[in-house]
Design a protein around this motif. Structure first.
Motif, PDB file in Angstrom:
ATOM      1  N   UNK A  37       0.831  -1.204   0.000  1.00  0.00           N
ATOM      2  CA  UNK A  37       0.000   0.000   0.000  1.00  0.00           C
ATOM      3  C   UNK A  37       0.864   1.252   0.000  1.00  0.00           C
ATOM      4  N   UNK A  38       0.522   2.183  -0.892  1.00  0.00           N
ATOM      5  CA  UNK A  38       1.215   3.468  -0.987  1.00  0.00           C
ATOM      6  C   UNK A  38       0.189   4.579  -0.787  1.00  0.00           C
ATOM      7  N   UNK A  39       0.510   5.537   0.071  1.00  0.00           N
ATOM      8  CA  UNK A  39      -0.347   6.702   0.265  1.00  0.00           C
ATOM      9  C   UNK A  39       0.282   7.935  -0.359  1.00  0.00           C
ATOM     10  N   UNK A  40      -0.458   8.622  -1.215  1.00  0.00           N
ATOM     11  CA  UNK A  40       0.016   9.870  -1.819  1.00  0.00           C
ATOM     12  C   UNK A  40      -0.539  11.026  -0.989  1.00  0.00           C
ATOM     13  N   UNK A  41       0.351  11.761  -0.349  1.00  0.00           N
ATOM     14  CA  UNK A  41      -0.036  12.810   0.597  1.00  0.00           C
ATOM     15  C   UNK A  41      -0.340  14.108  -0.149  1.00  0.00           C
TER      16      UNK A  41
ATOM     17  N   UNK B 168      -3.759  26.392   1.152  1.00  0.00           N
ATOM     18  CA  UNK B 168      -3.930  27.139  -0.087  1.00  0.00           C
ATOM     19  C   UNK B 168      -2.660  27.153  -0.933  1.00  0.00           C
ATOM     20  N   UNK B 169      -1.524  27.344  -0.298  1.00  0.00           N
ATOM     21  CA  UNK B 169      -0.286  27.467  -1.051  1.00  0.00           C
ATOM     22  C   UNK B 169       0.422  26.160  -1.327  1.00  0.00           C
ATOM     23  N   UNK B 170      -0.105  25.045  -0.818  1.00  0.00           N
ATOM     24  CA  UNK B 170       0.543  23.749  -1.012  1.00  0.00           C
ATOM     25  C   UNK B 170      -0.325  22.740  -1.747  1.00  0.00           C
ATOM     26  N   UNK B 171      -1.579  23.056  -1.931  1.00  0.00           N
ATOM     27  CA  UNK B 171      -2.511  22.094  -2.522  1.00  0.00           C
ATOM     28  C   UNK B 171      -2.200  21.886  -4.003  1.00  0.00           C
ATOM     29  N   UNK B 172      -1.738  20.688  -4.321  1.00  0.00           N
ATOM     30  CA  UNK B 172      -1.431  20.330  -5.713  1.00  0.00           C
ATOM     31  C   UNK B 172      -2.186  19.038  -6.042  1.00  0.00           C
ATOM     32  N   UNK B 173      -3.495  19.145  -6.007  1.00  0.00           N
ATOM     33  CA  UNK B 173      -4.327  17.948  -6.142  1.00  0.00           C
ATOM     34  C   UNK B 173      -4.188  17.314  -7.523  1.00  0.00           C
ATOM     35  N   UNK B 174      -4.179  18.146  -8.566  1.00  0.00           N
ATOM     36  CA  UNK B 174      -4.055  17.592  -9.919  1.00  0.00           C
ATOM     37  C   UNK B 174      -2.739  16.833 -10.071  1.00  0.00           C
TER      38      UNK B 174
ATOM     39  N   UNK C 193      -1.972  12.723 -10.765  1.00  0.00           N
ATOM     40  CA  UNK C 193      -1.021  12.204 -11.757  1.00  0.00           C
ATOM     41  C   UNK C 193      -0.036  11.240 -11.112  1.00  0.00           C
ATOM     42  N   UNK C 194       0.437  11.588  -9.922  1.00  0.00           N
ATOM     43  CA  UNK C 194       1.361  10.708  -9.206  1.00  0.00           C
ATOM     44  C   UNK C 194       0.682   9.383  -8.879  1.00  0.00           C
ATOM     45  N   UNK C 195      -0.531   9.453  -8.365  1.00  0.00           N
ATOM     46  CA  UNK C 195      -1.264   8.221  -8.036  1.00  0.00           C
ATOM     47  C   UNK C 195      -1.445   7.337  -9.269  1.00  0.00           C
TER      48      UNK C 195
ATOM     49  N   UNK D  79       4.160   8.978  -0.463  1.00  0.00           N
ATOM     50  CA  UNK D  79       4.766   9.890  -1.431  1.00  0.00           C
ATOM     51  C   UNK D  79       4.184  11.273  -1.166  1.00  0.00           C
ATOM     52  N   UNK D  80       5.053  12.233  -0.941  1.00  0.00           N
ATOM     53  CA  UNK D  80       4.666  13.561  -0.483  1.00  0.00           C
ATOM     54  C   UNK D  80       4.538  14.541  -1.644  1.00  0.00           C
TER      55      UNK D  80
END
Length: 348
Positions: free
Chosen positions: A242-246, A251-257, A261-263, A297-298
């Motif tokens: 199991x891998x968790x993508x953090x 507001x200044x750190x949210x890189x959901x898109x 892609x990483x997931x 993965x951060x």
């Protein structure tokens, strides 16, 4: 002890120009005591209602916009950081319709004595071409240090001196063209970042103006990376499921898109391994230890994958530049700079 200098008067002028009657005040770590003692009263006496945020405030990426809205404030007053790439004065940046006022705050130091300490070491070790950097609270000291070094015939390669912990990666262009980095800050934070960015190949003089001591950042960086690699080798030898993508919701750190892609990339490369997205505000390391994932993965602040690895008891937290070792299932070729790297499959 700290000194707001002229910035506090400028802050009031900026707040009045924005029509602010209530402000949410947040401060960088280490400044809250001084700021509450001086700024709150000063602002209140001038008709500004102050609400103090007790939330984290690690950088200009970490702004309390949601709190500002929740408590009916007109703006965020963010003390102790400048906006990315900026120096000097008070700056206003808008986040989702909310004005964030970035205001400096400087430590009151014996600038002459501190500069004397650093110049003695730089000249004593024969360094002729250097990079001077600091965190925002040490800006007056670093600017004076640049002028003193130049007057002594030392080539200081860059006029800008203030850098955030995540911005050190932007200076790797100087690798091979400087003799050393002079990092001025409390503790090891800034110097460890430069040590890693330059792969330990450029000497880093880390100077703590409060203790007037020089710190060995190399040993700290090697210890932190050593902990990470030891756990990663163990993980790769026993396997992982199991891998968790953090993902950060700041507001200044949210890189959901990017996290998506990483997931998706990991799912395509790690057959039979479950990969999930995990959303946090601050990333609680004790929760990462508790959750049923073998490795993380951060995609939030890259400093999490460096400064905090020894606070995890069991798990492995990788930054994006280290994902390749998870995929290859080997740490062969690992470099310190991988902790700040960006994989080609993300930029290609």
């Amino acid at each position: 002890m700290s000194s707001p200098g002229l910035s506090l008067v400028e802050v009031v002028d900026v707040l009045r120009g924005l029509g602010v009657s209530r402000v949410l005040l947040q401060c960088a770590p280490g400044l809250r005591g001084d700021v509450l003692d001086s700024w709150c009263g000063f602002l209140s006496e001038r008709g500004v209602d102050v609400v103090v945020s007790g939330s984290s405030c690690w950088g200009p990426c970490d702004v309390a916009v949601n709190e500002c809205r929740l408590f009916g404030c007109d703006a965020v007053l963010h003390v102790g950081h400048w906006w990315f790439g900026c120096e000097g004065g008070v700056q206003v940046v808008w986040f989702g319709g909310v004005p964030v006022v970035f205001a400096p705050y400087f430590y009151d130091l014996d600038v002459g004595a501190c500069c004397g300490d650093v110049v003695e070491v730089v000249r004593g070790r024969g360094f002729r071409r250097v990079l001077v950097c600091c965190t925002q609270q040490y800006y007056p000291l670093a600017r004076y240090l640049v002028s003193v070094l130049r007057s002594c015939g030392v080539d200081v390669v860059c006029d800008r001196v203030t850098y955030l912990g995540c911005e050190v990666v932007n200076l790797r262009q100087f690798k091979g063209s400087i003799d050393c980095v002079v990092a001025v800050s409390g503790g090891y934070f800034l110097g460890v970042g430069f040590f890693c960015v330059f792969d330990g190949e450029v000497p880093v003089i880390q100077y703590d103006p409060h203790s007037r001591r020089f710190l060995d950042v190399g040993s700290v960086a090697r210890r932190l990376i050593g902990i990470k690699l030891s756990r990663l080798v163990d993980l790769l030898s026993r396997g992982f499921e199991r891998v968790g993508v953090v993902v950060s919701r700041k507001f200044g750190q949210c890189r959901f898109a990017l996290a998506v892609r990483v997931r998706d990339f990991l799912r395509s490369r790690l057959r039979g391994v479950r990969v999930d997205l995990l959303v946090f505000d601050d990333v609680p390391l004790e929760v990462l230890d508790e959750l049923p994932y073998d490795v993380y993965v951060n995609t939030a602040c890259p400093r999490l994958g460096l400064d905090d690895v020894d606070r995890l008891r069991f798990k492995v937290l990788l930054n994006l530049g280290e994902v390749k070792y998870l995929i290859s299932r080997s740490i062969s070729g690992y470099r310190f700079s991988d902790v700040f790297g960006v994989p080609t499959w993300l930029v290609g």
